[in-house]
Design a protein around this motif. Structure first.
Motif, PDB file in Angstrom:
ATOM      1  N   ALA A 185      34.961  30.358  41.988  1.00  0.00           N
ATOM      2  CA  ALA A 185      36.105  31.140  41.514  1.00  0.00           C
ATOM      3  C   ALA A 185      36.700  30.537  40.258  1.00  0.00           C
ATOM      4  O   ALA A 185      37.005  31.240  39.289  1.00  0.00           O
ATOM      5  CB  ALA A 185      37.156  31.211  42.608  1.00  0.00           C
ATOM      6  N   LEU A 186      36.864  29.232  40.253  1.00  0.00           N
ATOM      7  CA  LEU A 186      37.460  28.604  39.073  1.00  0.00           C
ATOM      8  C   LEU A 186      36.543  28.755  37.877  1.00  0.00           C
ATOM      9  O   LEU A 186      36.993  28.964  36.758  1.00  0.00           O
ATOM     10  CB  LEU A 186      37.776  27.137  39.356  1.00  0.00           C
ATOM     11  CG  LEU A 186      38.890  26.981  40.378  1.00  0.00           C
ATOM     12  CD1 LEU A 186      39.163  25.514  40.637  1.00  0.00           C
ATOM     13  CD2 LEU A 186      40.145  27.672  39.884  1.00  0.00           C
ATOM     14  N   LEU A 212      37.173  32.170  36.576  1.00  0.00           N
ATOM     15  CA  LEU A 212      38.494  32.291  35.950  1.00  0.00           C
ATOM     16  C   LEU A 212      38.518  31.598  34.600  1.00  0.00           C
ATOM     17  O   LEU A 212      39.067  32.120  33.624  1.00  0.00           O
ATOM     18  CB  LEU A 212      39.578  31.697  36.864  1.00  0.00           C
ATOM     19  CG  LEU A 212      39.885  32.470  38.135  1.00  0.00           C
ATOM     20  CD1 LEU A 212      40.999  31.788  38.917  1.00  0.00           C
ATOM     21  CD2 LEU A 212      40.284  33.898  37.810  1.00  0.00           C
ATOM     22  N   ALA A 246      38.791  38.669  42.833  1.00  0.00           N
ATOM     23  CA  ALA A 246      39.233  37.561  43.679  1.00  0.00           C
ATOM     24  C   ALA A 246      39.530  38.052  45.094  1.00  0.00           C
ATOM     25  O   ALA A 246      39.152  37.423  46.082  1.00  0.00           O
ATOM     26  CB  ALA A 246      40.469  36.904  43.071  1.00  0.00           C
ATOM     27  N   ARG A 250      39.030  33.288  30.792  1.00  0.00           N
ATOM     28  CA  ARG A 250      40.354  33.026  30.238  1.00  0.00           C
ATOM     29  C   ARG A 250      40.539  33.598  28.850  1.00  0.00           C
ATOM     30  O   ARG A 250      41.593  34.130  28.521  1.00  0.00           O
ATOM     31  CB  ARG A 250      40.634  31.531  30.201  1.00  0.00           C
ATOM     32  CG  ARG A 250      41.729  31.130  31.140  1.00  0.00           C
ATOM     33  CD  ARG A 250      42.375  29.876  30.657  1.00  0.00           C
ATOM     34  NE  ARG A 250      43.316  30.121  29.588  1.00  0.00           N
ATOM     35  CZ  ARG A 250      43.818  29.173  28.836  1.00  0.00           C
ATOM     36  NH1 ARG A 250      43.442  27.942  29.027  1.00  0.00           N
ATOM     37  NH2 ARG A 250      44.688  29.453  27.888  1.00  0.00           N
ATOM     38  N   LEU A 276      41.834  40.142  39.489  1.00  0.00           N
ATOM     39  CA  LEU A 276      42.548  40.196  40.770  1.00  0.00           C
ATOM     40  C   LEU A 276      41.687  40.875  41.827  1.00  0.00           C
ATOM     41  O   LEU A 276      41.562  40.390  42.958  1.00  0.00           O
ATOM     42  CB  LEU A 276      43.848  40.976  40.619  1.00  0.00           C
ATOM     43  CG  LEU A 276      45.007  40.311  39.882  1.00  0.00           C
ATOM     44  CD1 LEU A 276      46.169  41.278  39.755  1.00  0.00           C
ATOM     45  CD2 LEU A 276      45.449  39.074  40.630  1.00  0.00           C
ATOM     46  N   TRP A 291      41.073  37.253  28.583  1.00  0.00           N
ATOM     47  CA  TRP A 291      42.345  37.576  29.182  1.00  0.00           C
ATOM     48  C   TRP A 291      43.416  37.711  28.121  1.00  0.00           C
ATOM     49  O   TRP A 291      44.306  38.526  28.188  1.00  0.00           O
ATOM     50  CB  TRP A 291      42.733  36.370  29.995  1.00  0.00           C
ATOM     51  CG  TRP A 291      43.361  36.668  31.260  1.00  0.00           C
ATOM     52  CD1 TRP A 291      44.284  37.626  31.547  1.00  0.00           C
ATOM     53  CD2 TRP A 291      43.115  35.971  32.456  1.00  0.00           C
ATOM     54  NE1 TRP A 291      44.623  37.555  32.858  1.00  0.00           N
ATOM     55  CE2 TRP A 291      43.934  36.548  33.433  1.00  0.00           C
ATOM     56  CE3 TRP A 291      42.318  34.897  32.819  1.00  0.00           C
ATOM     57  CZ2 TRP A 291      43.956  36.090  34.745  1.00  0.00           C
ATOM     58  CZ3 TRP A 291      42.348  34.451  34.109  1.00  0.00           C
ATOM     59  CH2 TRP A 291      43.153  35.059  35.064  1.00  0.00           C
ATOM     60  N   VAL A 292      43.327  36.781  27.168  1.00  0.00           N
ATOM     61  CA  VAL A 292      44.343  36.733  26.137  1.00  0.00           C
ATOM     62  C   VAL A 292      44.161  37.954  25.242  1.00  0.00           C
ATOM     63  O   VAL A 292      43.132  38.109  24.622  1.00  0.00           O
ATOM     64  CB  VAL A 292      44.166  35.451  25.301  1.00  0.00           C
ATOM     65  CG1 VAL A 292      45.302  35.320  24.326  1.00  0.00           C
ATOM     66  CG2 VAL A 292      44.073  34.252  26.216  1.00  0.00           C
ATOM     67  N   PRO A 293      45.154  38.817  25.197  1.00  0.00           N
ATOM     68  CA  PRO A 293      44.991  40.008  24.375  1.00  0.00           C
ATOM     69  C   PRO A 293      45.078  39.657  22.902  1.00  0.00           C
ATOM     70  O   PRO A 293      45.807  38.764  22.507  1.00  0.00           O
ATOM     71  CB  PRO A 293      46.177  40.871  24.783  1.00  0.00           C
ATOM     72  CG  PRO A 293      47.211  39.912  25.235  1.00  0.00           C
ATOM     73  CD  PRO A 293      46.490  38.713  25.785  1.00  0.00           C
ATOM     74  N   ARG A 294      44.289  40.356  22.090  1.00  0.00           N
ATOM     75  CA  ARG A 294      44.516  40.255  20.655  1.00  0.00           C
ATOM     76  C   ARG A 294      45.630  41.213  20.312  1.00  0.00           C
ATOM     77  O   ARG A 294      45.810  42.226  20.953  1.00  0.00           O
ATOM     78  CB  ARG A 294      43.264  40.696  19.896  1.00  0.00           C
ATOM     79  CG  ARG A 294      42.049  39.979  20.366  1.00  0.00           C
ATOM     80  CD  ARG A 294      40.989  40.099  19.310  1.00  0.00           C
ATOM     81  NE  ARG A 294      39.689  39.858  19.872  1.00  0.00           N
ATOM     82  CZ  ARG A 294      38.566  40.167  19.243  1.00  0.00           C
ATOM     83  NH1 ARG A 294      38.616  40.733  18.070  1.00  0.00           N
ATOM     84  NH2 ARG A 294      37.405  39.900  19.809  1.00  0.00           N
TER      85      ARG A 294
END
Ligand SMILES: Nc1ncnc2c1ncn2[C@@H]1O[C@H](COP(=O)(O)OP(=O)(O)OP(=O)(O)O)[C@@H](O)[C@H]1O
Ligand SMILES: Nc1ncnc2c1ncn2[C@@H]1O[C@H](COP(=O)(O)OP(=O)(O)OP(=O)(O)O)[C@@H](O)[C@H]1O
Ligand SMILES: [Mg+2]
Ligand SMILES: [Mg+2]
Lengths: 246, 231, 244, 246, 244
Positions: free
Chosen positions: A231-232, A235, A182, A239, A179, A242-245
């Motif tokens: 930006a993409l 991101l 960005a 990704r 965030l 981003w996903v938490p374990r």
């Protein structure tokens, strides 16, 4: 249902942007030394601001989430203020503080205005609140008993922080950093006001876009597509982290 | 914001805020049943909105040149009538009492480093903004090449930078320079001028009345007070 | 090497004026002793463990061990959890979800035995895992364990520290019969000289094995003594039922 | 340490802003009908945008966090794009999409440009990504076993969502809504480009500040202080709801 | 009213190729039966419960109850958890942290007994709480309970549903001796006609009370039969130890 309708509504401007883009001239418009310079400045400024936001913001968020101390509400105020201030005003405040004739500038005879460092400062000020709010929320909802266990296993406050709280808050830190990055990447008002719009120094992509929009709309659209792509790319690359374990 | 009054949408360049705010007050005083509603933004932004079909009754950009693109939208044809002019000037930071720059030409001040040393930062309007086009025009004719430049989105941003001492010189209009006593204005040889005209975009008689008011002696008086030249 | 406790501590409950629950106990435990703490649900057993571990400061009284004051209320010394000579198996495991099983067990060694090299540390941790028959699970994440496996890892994590005081809050509740034997043996044999074990349990056989029994009810110590004596003449009906 | 130094650095511009503020004339500068109108427009626009962001964004975040479907990356793209696009470009995209001569406008003969609804749309587009990213992160790190329990107790997907996932994500939703509201409150570029700067319609406080900056810097500072006060009032009022119960 | 299960299901473990654990079982349970599932830690008892509850779809086989197919792999019918005639006490309680104790117990009634008015629902929930001797705790939040109290609330939450199949994953592990008696009695007496109870336990006495014993090891059914028969001639050493 509502969400689907909403997303569709949001999809339309993006589609319109893509339809309006000067695809045929894209290469011509983007393959200029000026653009390359603006990309470089943008990346340097936004990444430095992100690093600064993380380094300052994560400990601040931790302190705000876990400790009571006099002046806490002042700290909270200081770090959230730039969230609501129009960026131009933030720029004006920065001039008053760090400009050539500002509080510090007149004291030490140097100012940070019109420099790359100034652009980083502006971007950090504007971007950091996003990181702090995101991380503070995660720390608040973390299970304090895990930290207790760590203490019971001999870990002092700093070790607990570094080895337990921080890794557990990692998804929020990554999300907050994204965030912040960005926001820094798109920052315009504070930067142009405080750091100027100087090629190679402070002319980031958004400054280039916004100025190009006044005279050369096609170039502005082309630059926007470029920003989108960068930006993409970031991101998508992030990704997975981003996903938490669990 | 009364609902029973006729609303007149005037799209005026942000740099004309002072003038048009005065016009609004005066015109509404003369025509109590009219509510003049100003849309104040950069000329190009306004132009884009009008080209998109916005319900503007009057369009008053900061440069007569910007009227061309909307002229087919305009209800009245023919050459737009200029109601004011302005000219470019070079400003330096200072409190007006600085004597060592008096009589100095702008060219000398900037180019020869008489006041502004090498590595100085010059603030100017970005190309595409009326004052930016005027600056380009001037620099091309004078054959000047500036060093470090910061391109600002509007003329008041240039003024703010120079007045605040953040830039060492800047190109603004005479009217802008006059509003701030923290700058010294130097005359430019063959200073470019900018002409202000407006377009009436609706058939409403009130719109014509407003345009007539802008061209009236009363308005001219107000414009002069703000430093504009009135032809 | 005596642990002496005189403590009042409380937990607030939302919407209830004053304290929702108050623990008020006084007892002493000598070196090498195993003390079983029993009592009905909500008696305050876990609260007592939290007080001894340093998670919950006491309101009145003091806690001393081996000449050192761990907690001296009000306003006196308070040694935080990380400074106490204590290792703990909490009631609900509380493994670190982001660390491997091995790293969970090695975590305490890293802090309580700082002189150990990384490799030694891991060897000891691995040995502790082998002790609870989970050597093969070293590289897993906690969420990839069954309930009883996770509880055994929590036991290994605490045992690995060889702490002077070992607090065990129902350490066998989800463990199968075979592994129960294993761990009970482990608790007796892998015992550094002088270690005090404080064991909360709902299992009568495990309680009867202790040197001393502390019976809690509603936050108070209602009985204490040698298990055999208490079993012979149970002072409360609840205890009679437990030791029946 | 770093954090303390960092916060101090950030404190300076705020202090400078307060020192520069025209305290003596504050009342005169702010007690005008124009200011009252701008406050009203700002609150209407930013609160509507926040509501729209929550109503559209929370379900979107949920779908992004929990479901796989074709076109998912497209949806993710659409909702995160405005995060990095300079707002002015977002404004141009909105004109292309919802202007009178835009994609939809020319189809249906109506446009949203230069209206209050348009200002809300612009603010929503710019603010919603903050909410979505914040909420998605929280949903991802939520314990799925609680939802399983709810299912086992007979709750269908919608009921689970409404009764379990949403309340558990409440701190993140509140934090995301605050971020979105703050971003909407400070929004400038997309609004002026798409909705214009029309008193009573689209002239929000930041737009008013930008005009004031052109001619009356003191008024700009006074308006900024006003924005700060409003924002801090809201942040303080929300603080309690921020803290999650566990 | 027969539950018939023929199922293969697996759980992945990170870093291990293929399945980390595979459950492969086949059995039938008739109406009104209480079946105890026993086995060492990691045998797959909780995995079986998850399969029956509908949390883990099976890879092969089928699960049928009372003429209805609950899961028919591969590619066949799959009834999700909310559609199954099942109530569950999970191994680790899993109360909803944002709801009061009463609301936790009432939650299932709200969905499984939709015809109930709010007040009736709360009355029934309160009665279920009284059954586990926690009527006084109705207004608390789950985090304000002791470990055993929380587990009793989880039992009440499942019992309140009067479901045709009741799955209990070590429901007594943290409960004290007195309340163990209470709840074992409750499980027998508060039993709607036909209810099947599937009970995972590490307690031999509770296992011996069942009509039938299923012995799991490493995901396989290694023995089944009447408890008395198995106790007389235990087919595996582990079982011998359990029933000793
Ligand atoms: N915040 C809280 N956390 C835990 N317990 C609390 C809290 N507030 C009040 N209590 C009450 O404190 C009492 C003691 O709880 P404690 O966990 O010490 O019991 P226990 O003896 O360990 O019981 P169990 O055998 O069920 O584990 C209980 O009645 C519980 O309801
Ligand atoms: N993601 C996972 N979650 C749970 N168990 C897993 C997972 N992955 C692998 N396993 C393994 O599956 C096996 C069966 O686990 P399960 O929870 O069914 O055991 P259990 O019989 O209930 O044991 P316990 O008596 O310890 O509760 C265990 O060996 C466990 O390590
Ligand atoms: Mg307990
Ligand atoms: Mg299990």
């Amino acid at each position: 249902m509502v969400a689907a309708a909403g997303v569709t509504v949001l999809f339309i401007p993006l589609l319109a942007l893509l339809l309006d883009a000067p695809w045929a001239r894209l290469a011509d418009l983007l393959l200029t030394p000026e653009t390359v310079t603006a990309i470089r400045v943008s990346l340097v400024v936004s990444l430095s601001a992100t690093v600064a936001s993380v380094v300052i913001g994560v400990p601040t968020a931790f302190v705000l989430a876990r400790h009571e101390f006099p002046g806490k509400s002042l700290v909270r105020t200081v770090v959230t203020v730039p969230l609501v201030l129009p960026p131009v005003v933030t720029g004006v405040a920065l001039l008053s503080g760090f400009g050539r004739r500002g509080l510090l500038g007149s004291a030490f005879g140097v100012g940070l205005s019109n420099t790359t460092v100034g652009a980083v400062l502006a971007a950090t000020l504007v971007a950091m609140p996003f990181l702090i709010l995101s991380v503070e929320g995660a720390l608040r909802s973390a299970d304090p008993r895990l930290e207790q266990q760590a203490a019971s296993l001999g870990a002092g406050p700093l070790a607990r922080w570094w080895q337990i709280s921080l890794p557990l808050a990692r998804p929020a830190i990554v999300a907050g950093a994204v965030l912040a990055w960005a926001r820094a990447m798109g920052e315009f008002g504070a930067t142009i006001t405080f750091a100027g719009n100087i090629e190679g120094v402070s002319r980031t992509l958004p400054l280039d876009v916004s100025i190009a929009l006044l005279g050369d709309p096609d170039r502005a659209l082309a630059l926007s597509l470029l920003m989108l792509t960068i930006a993409l790319g970031v991101l998508v690359a992030l990704r997975d982290r981003w996903v938490p374990r669990r | 914001a009364s609902h029973d009054r006729e609303v007149l949408d005037v799209y005026a360049a942000a740099s004309l805020t002072d003038a048009f705010t005065a016009f609004e007050a005066a015109f509404e005083a003369d025509n109590p049943d009219v509510d003049v509603r100003l849309n104040l933004a950069g000329s190009t932004t306004l132009q884009r909105q009008i080209l998109d079909g916005a319900d503007a009754d009057v369009f008053a950009p900061a440069d007569v040149a910007l009227l061309a693109a909307v002229s087919d939208t305009a209800a009245d044809d023919g050459e737009p009538e200029v109601y004011a002019t302005n000219s470019l000037t070079l400003i330096l930071p200072g409190d007006g009492g600085d004597t060592d720059v008096e009589g100095l030409s702008a060219e000398e001040a900037v180019l020869d480093g008489a006041v502004v040393g090498p590595g100085a930062l010059v603030a100017r309007c970005a190309a595409g903004v009326p004052c930016g086009d005027a600056t380009d025009d001037y620099l091309a004719r004078a054959g000047l090449d500036l060093g470090a430049v910061t391109e600002e989105p509007n003329v008041r941003a240039v003024l703010r930078k120079v007045a605040g001492g953040e830039a060492d010189a800047g190109f603004v209009y005479v009217t802008d320079a006059a509003t701030d006593d923290r700058v010294i204005a130097l005359d430019l040889a063959a200073a470019p001028t900018v002409d202000y005209a407006l377009a009436v975009l609706s058939d409403e008689p009130t719109a014509d009345a407003f345009a007539r008011y802008v061209h009236s002696p009363e308005a001219a008086e107000a414009l002069r007070r703000l430093g504009f030249d009135v032809p | 090497m005596t642990l002496s406790v005189t403590a009042t501590a409380g937990k607030a409950v939302e919407g209830i004026d004053g304290r929702g629950f108050t623990l008020e106990v006084a007892f002493e435990v000598g070196a090498d002793a195993t003390v079983a703490v029993v009592g009905p649900n909500g008696a305050g057993k876990s609260t007592l463990i939290n007080v001894l571990a340093g998670f919950l400061p006491i309101d009145e009284g003091s806690i001393r061990f081996d000449g050192q004051t761990l907690d001296d209320a009000p306003g006196g010394a308070f040694i935080p959890a990380e400074g106490r000579p204590v290792a703990l198996v909490p009631q609900d495991g509380l493994l670190f979800p982001h660390l491997s099983v091995l790293a969970n067990v090695a975590y305490g060694l890293r802090h309580r035995h700082r002189h150990l090299k990384r490799q030694e540390r891991n060897e000891r941790a691995r040995a502790a895992l082998d002790d609870v028959a989970l050597g093969a699970f070293a590289d897993r994440r906690p969420h990839e364990l069954s309930g009883g496996q996770a509880q055994r890892v929590a036991v290994a994590r605490a045992l690995a520290l060889d702490a002077p005081i070992l607090l065990l809050d129902e350490p066998l509740s989800s463990i199968d019969v075979d592994n129960r034997q294993l761990i009970r043996k482990l608790l007796q044999e892998r015992r550094p000289p002088g270690q005090i074990q404080l064991l909360v349990t709902h299992g009568p056989d495990h309680a009867l094995e202790a040197d001393e029994l502390l019976v809690l009810d509603q936050g108070r110590l209602v009985a204490r003594g040698r298990p055999a004596d208490l079993a012979a003449r149970p002072p409360t009906p609840w205890l009679a039922q437990l030791l029946a």
